[in-house]
Design an enzyme around this catalytic site. Structure first.
Site, PDB file in Angstrom:
ATOM      1  N   TYR A  26      -5.280   1.461   1.817  1.00  0.00           N
ATOM      2  CA  TYR A  26      -5.834  -0.119   1.690  1.00  0.00           C
ATOM      3  C   TYR A  26      -4.916  -1.484   2.510  1.00  0.00           C
ATOM      4  CZ  TYR A  26      -7.712  -4.195  -0.860  1.00  0.00           C
ATOM      5  OH  TYR A  26      -8.655  -4.787  -0.896  1.00  0.00           O
ATOM      6  N   ASN A  27      -4.117  -0.962   2.528  1.00  0.00           N
ATOM      7  CA  ASN A  27      -2.518  -2.734   2.559  1.00  0.00           C
ATOM      8  C   ASN A  27      -3.041  -2.429   3.931  1.00  0.00           C
ATOM      9  OD1 ASN A  27      -2.276  -2.820   0.049  1.00  0.00           O
ATOM     10  ND2 ASN A  27      -0.396  -1.950   0.410  1.00  0.00           N
ATOM     11  N   LYS A  72      19.933  -7.988  -3.575  1.00  0.00           N
ATOM     12  CA  LYS A  72      20.376  -6.965  -4.633  1.00  0.00           C
ATOM     13  C   LYS A  72      21.542  -5.833  -4.294  1.00  0.00           C
ATOM     14  CE  LYS A  72      16.205  -8.304  -7.178  1.00  0.00           C
ATOM     15  NZ  LYS A  72      15.630  -9.614  -6.444  1.00  0.00           N
ATOM     16  N   GLU A  95      18.833  -4.867 -14.113  1.00  0.00           N
ATOM     17  CA  GLU A  95      18.228  -6.414 -13.252  1.00  0.00           C
ATOM     18  C   GLU A  95      20.284  -7.161 -13.632  1.00  0.00           C
ATOM     19  OE1 GLU A  95      14.965  -9.224 -13.475  1.00  0.00           O
ATOM     20  OE2 GLU A  95      15.521  -8.265 -15.477  1.00  0.00           O
ATOM     21  N   SER A 119       0.032   3.124   2.654  1.00  0.00           N
ATOM     22  CA  SER A 119      -1.189   2.694   2.266  1.00  0.00           C
ATOM     23  C   SER A 119      -2.179   2.107   3.051  1.00  0.00           C
ATOM     24  CB  SER A 119      -0.777   1.727   1.329  1.00  0.00           C
ATOM     25  OG  SER A 119      -2.703   1.195   1.011  1.00  0.00           O
TER      26      SER A 119
END
Length: 541
Positions: free
Chosen positions: A209-210, A301, A444, A207
């Site tokens: 921008y990041n 996770k 989830e 990215s």
């Protein structure tokens, strides 16, 4: 001398020029705030001939009987009268388009603002909140999000503070590379590493921008530090190899990933390409260009995963574990370490920013299930865990194949987190802000775990950190499996990705490594995973 027709045309043209363009429709608005602020706002609206706002009246923070009218605008009462004022104006067909609230924390509490929002929503009136009115009037910069909630207070426990000279000895003066450098974890890694003064800090992110944001922030704080920014996807092997060949990093912190559970669930190929193939590309570059170590950022996770995001992260863990074990008999072989932790409070797309936005907008807080719970930590804790555990492992030459896990205490129920946030916001749960249960999202789990059922939990020798140890999958087998995952991902075969990734992620727990002897090649076992039905895969999870 002008003839009669010419004079008439000239007069019509002058008249038209005086009339000018048709005036824009002005929006009606009510101001809610102190009289000093309201007076300045009214003056600005009057002197700005291009203003699109017509001030209908003012509601003061408290009832002031002596003030009936000011600057030609009626005082309609106090902010407590908002509901009755809107009812009356609606009856008179004079309902405003906007209610503009001076929400600078001086006269109106969060509870006051929430009640104003609720009253306006009942009448379909839009609320505009001005957080820093004086900075806005003077055209000074202001924080658009207002004051943030104290994130650490949401943990329900003391924040871990990990500090060691070991980190300094492993990083100072060396070439350090961070993938996903513009993300929540990656950018905090860069900030903490920059404090230790590496020889070169290489920022890698896809990215622009990041990457720009973290680079500018670091250059302002550390103008003398050698910082290099590289726009590259970890899925682009030639680009990653060029970066490694140019800067020859000593330690690589691999934070780039697709992390949002519902998005990866519906984009299996993209999730596998980034979290598995991208991890392999970075790992292989570590071997090819002689880095000392790679530290992979993982998640709880990945433990007994039910969703594809967790399963892809688990396969990434297994590949790094297999590579690390290859160096058991070679002390010069690079180390591959995995650091696993729970949810990071305040990270992009996480539950805390969602709750903050819902609180600012006066909406109910949405929770998926009354019993859902998660492990939480701050981003500072997460990065300290990454730096200290990996540095200690390098210095003490800990046993290969381990995964480092932070002791995060007890999990937190999301509904309790929501109530805590409402209270910190100065409001009453259920009374001022309702909580709505919206159902679990695809992929989830109700409960997260820190250790897989096939893993042994042992003390690491580092305070607040455990090690998870399990039997590694042999490198030839997992390499063959990941080759097949790459083929499926390039071909867009989502169902094949789901079968193979879940099969591979659960294999250390479900399978016996002696099973490998029953197959003439790793390819046959991979074919076995692919032939499994989706129902069988789901049941095994």
């Amino acid at each position: 001398m002008l003839r009669r027709g010419e004079r008439q045309f000239s007069e019509r043209r002058k008249s038209a020029s005086r009339v000018g363009p048709k005036a824009a429709v002005r929006k009606k608005a009510i101001l809610v705030g102190s009289w000093q602020w309201a007076r300045v706002s009214i003056d600005l609206a009057k002197t700005d001939h291009g203003s699109s706002v017509e001030i209908q009246g003012v509601l003061l923070p408290r009832q002031e009987d002596s003030l009936v009218r000011g600057c030609g605008v009626p005082i309609l009462g106090s902010q407590h009268d908002i509901a009755s004022v809107l009812r009356r104006l609606e009856f008179e067909e004079k309902l405003p388009d906007h209610v503009i609230v001076c929400d600078d924390g001086t006269f109106l509490s969060n509870r006051d603002v929430t009640r104003i929002i609720h009253a306006c929503r009942e009448r379909g009136v839009e609320v505009c909140r001005i957080r820093d009115p004086w900075a806005q009037l003077l055209q000074h910069s202001s924080d658009p999000n207002g004051q943030r909630l104290p994130i650490e207070e949401l943990l329900g426990r003391s924040e871990y503070k990990l500090d060691s000279q070991t980190v300094l000895r492993q990083i100072a003066g060396r070439s350090i590379l961070v993938t996903g450098a513009g993300g929540t974890i990656g950018s905090e890694l860069c900030r903490q590493i920059a404090q230790i003064r590496p020889g070169t800090l290489v920022l890698v992110d896809s990215s622009e921008y990041n990457l720009y944001q973290i680079e500018m922030s670091l250059r302002e704080l550390y103008p003398d530090l050698n910082i290099v920014s590289e726009i590259a996807s970890i899925c682009d092997a030639p680009a990653i190899n060029r970066v490694f060949a140019t800067y020859r990093p000593s330690i690589v912190y691999h934070a780039a990933a697709l992390k949002h559970v519902p998005i990866v669930e519906v984009n299996p190929c993209a999730g596998a390409m980034t979290n598995i193939i991208g991890t392999r590309i970075v790992s292989n570059a570590v071997c090819e260009y002689g880095a000392r170590a790679m530290v992979q950022v993982s998640t709880d996770k990945a433990v007994n995963p039910i969703g594809l995001m967790g399963a892809t992260k688990r396969v990434g863990e297994l590949y790094c574990q297999a590579l690390d074990m290859c160096g058991v008999d070679d002390t010069k072989a690079p180390r591959f370490m995995t650091v696993r932790f729970g949810n990071v409070l305040g990270s992009s797309g996480s539950i805390v920013p969602l709750f903050e936005r819902q609180l600012r907008e006066g909406r109910p807080l949405t929770v998926t299930h009354p019993d859902i719970e998660r492990f939480f930590m701050t981003v500072r804790e997460a990065v300290q865990l990454i730096l200290q555990s990996s540095s200690s492992a390098l210095e003490t030459e800990t046993q290969r194949g381990s995964i480092f896990v932070l002791d995060m205490g007890n999990p937190v129920r999301i509904v309790d987190l929501a109530r805590r946030m409402i209270t910190l916001y100065g409001l009453e749960p259920d009374e001022d802000v309702p909580i709505e249960f919206v159902g679990l999202r695809p992929g989830e789990k109700l409960y997260e775990e820190l250790f897989d059922i096939c893993e042994e939990q042992i003390e690491s020798g580092i305070e607040g950190i455990f090690e998870a140890r399990s039997r590694p999958i042999p490198l030839p087998f997992i390499t063959m499996a990941i080759n097949r995952i790459a083929e499926l991902a390039v071909g867009g075969e989502d169902e094949g990705i789901v079968r193979l990734v879940h099969g591979l992620a659960r294999y250390p727990a479900k399978g016996n490594h002696k099973d490998l002897l029953d197959y003439s090649s790793a390819a046959e076992l991979v074919t076995k995973f692919e032939s499994a039905s989706l129902t069988e895969t789901a049941n095994d999870r």
